[in-house]
Design a protein around this motif. Structure first.
Motif, PDB file in Angstrom:
ATOM      1  N   ARG A  40     -29.886   1.341  38.222  1.00  0.00           N
ATOM      2  CA  ARG A  40     -30.587   1.955  36.994  1.00  0.00           C
ATOM      3  C   ARG A  40     -29.759   1.558  35.767  1.00  0.00           C
ATOM      4  O   ARG A  40     -28.629   1.829  35.642  1.00  0.00           O
ATOM      5  CB  ARG A  40     -30.391   3.449  37.524  1.00  0.00           C
ATOM      6  N   GLU A  41     -30.800   1.332  34.871  1.00  0.00           N
ATOM      7  CA  GLU A  41     -30.126   0.806  33.414  1.00  0.00           C
ATOM      8  C   GLU A  41     -30.922   1.480  32.545  1.00  0.00           C
ATOM      9  O   GLU A  41     -32.150   1.703  32.625  1.00  0.00           O
ATOM     10  CB  GLU A  41     -30.301  -0.674  33.311  1.00  0.00           C
ATOM     11  N   VAL A  42     -30.218   1.866  31.300  1.00  0.00           N
ATOM     12  CA  VAL A  42     -30.830   2.808  30.363  1.00  0.00           C
ATOM     13  C   VAL A  42     -31.669   1.915  29.504  1.00  0.00           C
ATOM     14  O   VAL A  42     -31.506   0.686  29.318  1.00  0.00           O
ATOM     15  CB  VAL A  42     -30.010   3.537  29.427  1.00  0.00           C
ATOM     16  N   VAL A  43     -32.869   2.598  29.072  1.00  0.00           N
ATOM     17  CA  VAL A  43     -33.680   1.935  27.988  1.00  0.00           C
ATOM     18  C   VAL A  43     -33.853   2.784  26.620  1.00  0.00           C
ATOM     19  O   VAL A  43     -34.080   4.072  26.849  1.00  0.00           O
ATOM     20  CB  VAL A  43     -35.125   1.675  28.468  1.00  0.00           C
ATOM     21  N   PHE A  44     -33.710   2.209  25.606  1.00  0.00           N
ATOM     22  CA  PHE A  44     -33.386   3.049  24.250  1.00  0.00           C
ATOM     23  C   PHE A  44     -34.933   3.101  23.664  1.00  0.00           C
ATOM     24  O   PHE A  44     -35.604   1.780  23.715  1.00  0.00           O
ATOM     25  CB  PHE A  44     -32.287   2.785  23.518  1.00  0.00           C
ATOM     26  N   ASP A  45     -35.100   3.753  22.697  1.00  0.00           N
ATOM     27  CA  ASP A  45     -36.348   3.810  21.849  1.00  0.00           C
ATOM     28  C   ASP A  45     -35.836   3.333  20.335  1.00  0.00           C
ATOM     29  O   ASP A  45     -34.551   3.143  20.131  1.00  0.00           O
ATOM     30  CB  ASP A  45     -37.004   5.139  21.845  1.00  0.00           C
ATOM     31  N   ARG A  46     -36.810   3.114  19.441  1.00  0.00           N
ATOM     32  CA  ARG A  46     -36.583   2.878  18.139  1.00  0.00           C
ATOM     33  C   ARG A  46     -35.498   3.671  17.343  1.00  0.00           C
ATOM     34  O   ARG A  46     -34.923   3.378  16.359  1.00  0.00           O
ATOM     35  CB  ARG A  46     -37.739   2.837  17.157  1.00  0.00           C
ATOM     36  N   ARG A  47     -35.488   5.305  17.742  1.00  0.00           N
ATOM     37  CA  ARG A  47     -34.594   6.261  17.291  1.00  0.00           C
ATOM     38  C   ARG A  47     -33.118   6.195  17.733  1.00  0.00           C
ATOM     39  O   ARG A  47     -32.550   7.047  17.740  1.00  0.00           O
ATOM     40  CB  ARG A  47     -35.152   7.594  17.347  1.00  0.00           C
ATOM     41  N   ASN A  48     -33.011   5.026  18.465  1.00  0.00           N
ATOM     42  CA  ASN A  48     -31.756   5.130  19.578  1.00  0.00           C
ATOM     43  C   ASN A  48     -31.528   6.140  20.377  1.00  0.00           C
ATOM     44  O   ASN A  48     -30.324   6.453  20.696  1.00  0.00           O
ATOM     45  CB  ASN A  48     -30.526   4.878  18.350  1.00  0.00           C
ATOM     46  N   ARG A  49     -32.552   6.691  20.717  1.00  0.00           N
ATOM     47  CA  ARG A  49     -32.307   7.735  21.897  1.00  0.00           C
ATOM     48  C   ARG A  49     -32.645   7.275  23.238  1.00  0.00           C
ATOM     49  O   ARG A  49     -33.536   6.206  23.162  1.00  0.00           O
ATOM     50  CB  ARG A  49     -33.259   8.675  21.470  1.00  0.00           C
ATOM     51  N   ARG A 300     -20.077  25.127  35.901  1.00  0.00           N
ATOM     52  CA  ARG A 300     -21.048  23.930  35.766  1.00  0.00           C
ATOM     53  C   ARG A 300     -21.821  23.355  34.270  1.00  0.00           C
ATOM     54  O   ARG A 300     -21.874  22.461  33.783  1.00  0.00           O
ATOM     55  CB  ARG A 300     -21.610  23.625  37.215  1.00  0.00           C
ATOM     56  N   TRP A 301     -22.610  24.719  34.212  1.00  0.00           N
ATOM     57  CA  TRP A 301     -23.018  24.526  33.011  1.00  0.00           C
ATOM     58  C   TRP A 301     -22.501  24.461  31.681  1.00  0.00           C
ATOM     59  O   TRP A 301     -22.973  23.641  30.582  1.00  0.00           O
ATOM     60  CB  TRP A 301     -24.349  25.460  33.082  1.00  0.00           C
ATOM     61  N   LEU A 302     -21.411  25.158  31.764  1.00  0.00           N
ATOM     62  CA  LEU A 302     -20.302  24.837  30.421  1.00  0.00           C
ATOM     63  C   LEU A 302     -20.045  23.442  30.406  1.00  0.00           C
ATOM     64  O   LEU A 302     -20.014  22.840  29.403  1.00  0.00           O
ATOM     65  CB  LEU A 302     -19.423  25.861  30.692  1.00  0.00           C
ATOM     66  N   ALA A 303     -19.807  22.802  31.603  1.00  0.00           N
ATOM     67  CA  ALA A 303     -19.493  21.636  31.851  1.00  0.00           C
ATOM     68  C   ALA A 303     -20.619  20.564  30.978  1.00  0.00           C
ATOM     69  O   ALA A 303     -20.004  19.438  30.620  1.00  0.00           O
ATOM     70  CB  ALA A 303     -18.782  21.015  33.180  1.00  0.00           C
ATOM     71  N   VAL A 304     -21.527  20.767  31.621  1.00  0.00           N
ATOM     72  CA  VAL A 304     -22.789  20.008  31.100  1.00  0.00           C
ATOM     73  C   VAL A 304     -22.811  19.956  29.772  1.00  0.00           C
ATOM     74  O   VAL A 304     -22.982  19.100  28.868  1.00  0.00           O
ATOM     75  CB  VAL A 304     -24.150  20.277  31.777  1.00  0.00           C
ATOM     76  N   LEU A 305     -22.726  21.127  29.049  1.00  0.00           N
ATOM     77  CA  LEU A 305     -22.772  21.450  27.428  1.00  0.00           C
ATOM     78  C   LEU A 305     -21.705  20.621  26.710  1.00  0.00           C
ATOM     79  O   LEU A 305     -21.804  20.154  25.934  1.00  0.00           O
ATOM     80  CB  LEU A 305     -22.914  22.760  27.263  1.00  0.00           C
ATOM     81  N   LEU A 306     -20.380  20.481  27.482  1.00  0.00           N
ATOM     82  CA  LEU A 306     -19.383  19.882  26.776  1.00  0.00           C
ATOM     83  C   LEU A 306     -19.730  18.591  26.610  1.00  0.00           C
ATOM     84  O   LEU A 306     -18.992  17.820  25.484  1.00  0.00           O
ATOM     85  CB  LEU A 306     -18.333  19.856  28.073  1.00  0.00           C
ATOM     86  N   PHE A 307     -20.519  17.648  27.242  1.00  0.00           N
ATOM     87  CA  PHE A 307     -20.891  16.578  26.875  1.00  0.00           C
ATOM     88  C   PHE A 307     -22.338  16.279  26.008  1.00  0.00           C
ATOM     89  O   PHE A 307     -22.332  15.103  25.603  1.00  0.00           O
ATOM     90  CB  PHE A 307     -21.269  15.594  28.053  1.00  0.00           C
ATOM     91  N   SER A 308     -22.723  17.380  25.422  1.00  0.00           N
ATOM     92  CA  SER A 308     -24.066  17.362  24.617  1.00  0.00           C
ATOM     93  C   SER A 308     -23.505  16.988  23.376  1.00  0.00           C
ATOM     94  O   SER A 308     -22.381  17.521  22.791  1.00  0.00           O
ATOM     95  CB  SER A 308     -24.625  18.649  24.724  1.00  0.00           C
ATOM     96  N   VAL A 309     -24.153  15.940  22.557  1.00  0.00           N
ATOM     97  CA  VAL A 309     -23.616  15.613  21.103  1.00  0.00           C
ATOM     98  C   VAL A 309     -25.111  15.789  20.131  1.00  0.00           C
ATOM     99  O   VAL A 309     -26.028  15.599  20.503  1.00  0.00           O
ATOM    100  CB  VAL A 309     -23.374  14.294  21.313  1.00  0.00           C
ATOM    101  N   ARG A 310     -24.989  16.412  18.990  1.00  0.00           N
ATOM    102  CA  ARG A 310     -25.816  16.321  18.128  1.00  0.00           C
ATOM    103  C   ARG A 310     -25.957  14.875  17.376  1.00  0.00           C
ATOM    104  O   ARG A 310     -25.110  14.419  17.127  1.00  0.00           O
ATOM    105  CB  ARG A 310     -25.451  17.348  16.928  1.00  0.00           C
ATOM    106  N   GLU A 311     -27.179  14.565  17.223  1.00  0.00           N
ATOM    107  CA  GLU A 311     -27.431  13.137  16.624  1.00  0.00           C
ATOM    108  C   GLU A 311     -26.572  12.226  17.310  1.00  0.00           C
ATOM    109  O   GLU A 311     -25.879  11.386  16.921  1.00  0.00           O
ATOM    110  CB  GLU A 311     -27.118  13.068  15.279  1.00  0.00           C
ATOM    111  N   PRO A 312     -26.930  11.777  18.758  1.00  0.00           N
ATOM    112  CA  PRO A 312     -26.138  11.071  19.791  1.00  0.00           C
ATOM    113  C   PRO A 312     -26.422   9.698  19.192  1.00  0.00           C
ATOM    114  O   PRO A 312     -27.667   9.481  18.678  1.00  0.00           O
ATOM    115  CB  PRO A 312     -26.534  11.331  20.915  1.00  0.00           C
ATOM    116  N   ASP A 313     -25.515   8.723  19.495  1.00  0.00           N
ATOM    117  CA  ASP A 313     -25.738   7.166  19.166  1.00  0.00           C
ATOM    118  C   ASP A 313     -25.757   6.812  20.568  1.00  0.00           C
ATOM    119  O   ASP A 313     -25.753   7.450  21.852  1.00  0.00           O
ATOM    120  CB  ASP A 313     -24.760   6.677  18.277  1.00  0.00           C
TER     121      ASP A 313
END
Length: 438
Positions: A40-49, A300-313
């Motif tokens: 499984r490989e990621v695909v990005f859009d024009r907004r780099n998301r 586990r849900w706090l751990a998930v939030l730990l990896f969230s990033v605003r305006e991710p690259d």
């Protein structure tokens, strides 16, 4: 219109010689491929998301393996899953000679796109008819660049996507392909898909020439963020909360810690009330969350939030993909490897295996005094204990090296079918979770 498209694409070198076929005829189904692992490989859009994923099947190739056999194995792997692997957009490379496989008609059409390689030089009409039939089922159809093929002009006019192998193309080809596709648009836009983009420069070139989707190893070469996640006050507080929740702290002490950052408290409660958790009643406070969810589930849900990033690259998305997929993959595999046992520790092992990358510190230092079950800490630091074999499988699936996949799965006593189903389940879950972020 078809003739104008043909002229726009003229002047390219002749493609490799293709097998001749007068029509798109059915053929007997071929035997399944043994020990074939899903990639499984990621695909990005024009907004780099993150836009979605491209799925392929990797195996030790033998001369007796046909492209049709490989495509059939990939389709069968996807169809065998009961999980919603198409929550996000899914891109499936497939040969034109495989379009009449019955397995295609069993694919879930929502968010699913076939990227078709015109590998058979045949009468265009059967391909056109099959295109129309698959469109009627709701599938999106993309076509890899092959302007000398007799069916290309007719099919590109019916396509939703126009795909180009960027690694095998020069800058002039990228430019001309984009110009030709956009000049040929009439009733509906045809979106450009760049596959196998190797460098950030190639990504920028494709972005300049109006490509919509970007696939390839270019994202892994993106420079890391300048700011240190380990000094991010939100992440520092989340780690502190996790220590309190995992430890012996009273609910009142945890609630008091939450008051240090009302905005973070709001984000946590908003996330806990999102459809990703599927709760029947709203959660109004962290104290209530402790009662309803319990400490292990809240951790586990706090751990998930730990990896969230605003305006991710690019790098942020790849890290999120790794952490969430590893955690859920280990949890799903653990349901059969450790029957009757809770799988929360397996989930934390998987997601914390990326903590050193998130905080840019050695794993032992990143974990610090976090209260963790001995099996979790042993797997993460010493690569030992009962969880270590499944962690090795999750890491191999993330990095994807076929030999490592086969070796780690054999060590864990898991066959390729189980690994593939777990990866699809993890993909479905991670896509649903990230859908409800910022």
């Amino acid at each position: 219109m078809f003739e104008s498209l043909r002229k726009l694409f003229s002047g390219d070198p002749a493609p490799a010689k293709m097998a001749k076929s007068s029509s798109l005829t059915s053929a007997p189904l071929e035997p399944a491929l043994p020990d074939a692992f899903l990639q499984r490989e990621v695909v990005f859009d024009r907004r780099n998301r993150l836009a979605g994923h491209l799925f392929s099947l990797q195996f030790h190739y033998e001369p007796s393996h046909s492209r049709r056999q490989c495509d059939q194995a990939l389709l069968d792997t996807l169809n065998a899953s009961t999980d919603a692997w198409n929550t996000g957009q899914v891109f499936i490379p497939i040969a034109a000679r495989s379009l009449n496989l019955p397995a295609i008609d069993r694919l879930r059409p929502a968010n699913t796109a076939l990227l078709i390689d015109l590998d058979v030089d045949c009468d265009p009409q059967p391909l056109v008819s099959r295109f129309d039939e698959l469109h009627g089922r709701g599938l999106r159809l993309g076509l890899f660049r092959n302007p000398r093929h007799p069916a290309f002009a007719a099919l590109i006019a019916r396509s939703d996507l126009a795909a180009l192998n960027v690694a095998a193309s020069d800058g002039i080809t990228v430019r001309d392909f984009s110009a030709a596709i956009r000049a040929g648009e009439k009733q509906k836009p045809v979106l450009l898909f760049g596959s196998d983009i190797e460098t950030l420069d190639d990504h920028r070139l494709c972005h300049q020439w109006h490509f919509e989707y970007f696939h390839g190893p270019f994202a892994a070469s993106a420079p890391p963020r300048k700011e240190d996640a380990g000094s991010d006050p939100n992440k520092v507080l989340l780690l502190h909360l996790m220590r309190l929740v995992q430890g012996d702290a009273e609910n009142a002490e945890i609630a008091e810690a939450m008051k240090q950052d009302p905005l973070l408290a709001f984000r946590i409660l908003r996330y806990l009330n999102s459809p990703a958790l599927g709760l029947n009643h709203p959660i109004d406070s962290l104290s209530q969350a402790l009662i309803i969810l319990g400490r292990q589930r809240l951790t586990r849900w706090l751990a998930v939030l730990l990896f969230s990033v605003r305006e991710p690259d690019f790098g942020d998305w790849l890290l999120v993909e790794s952490a969430l997929t590893r955690g859920r993959l280990m949890e799903v595999l653990g349901e059969s490897c450790f029957p009757g046992q809770a799988t929360d520790s397996l989930f934390l092992t998987g997601i914390f295996s990326c903590l050193d990358r998130l905080l840019r510190r050695p794993m032992a230092e990143a974990l610090g005094d976090m209260p963790l079950a001995p099996g979790v800490r042993d797997a993460l630091i010493a690569r030992s204990g009962p969880y270590a074999p499944l962690l090795a499988v999750a890491e191999a699936a993330d990095a994807f090296h076929l030999t490592a996949m086969a070796d780690t799965a054999a060590t864990a006593g898991i066959d390729a079918t189980r690994v593939n189903r777990a990866l699809l389940a993890a993909t479905a879950w991670a896509s649903e979770v990230t859908e409800h972020w910022e």
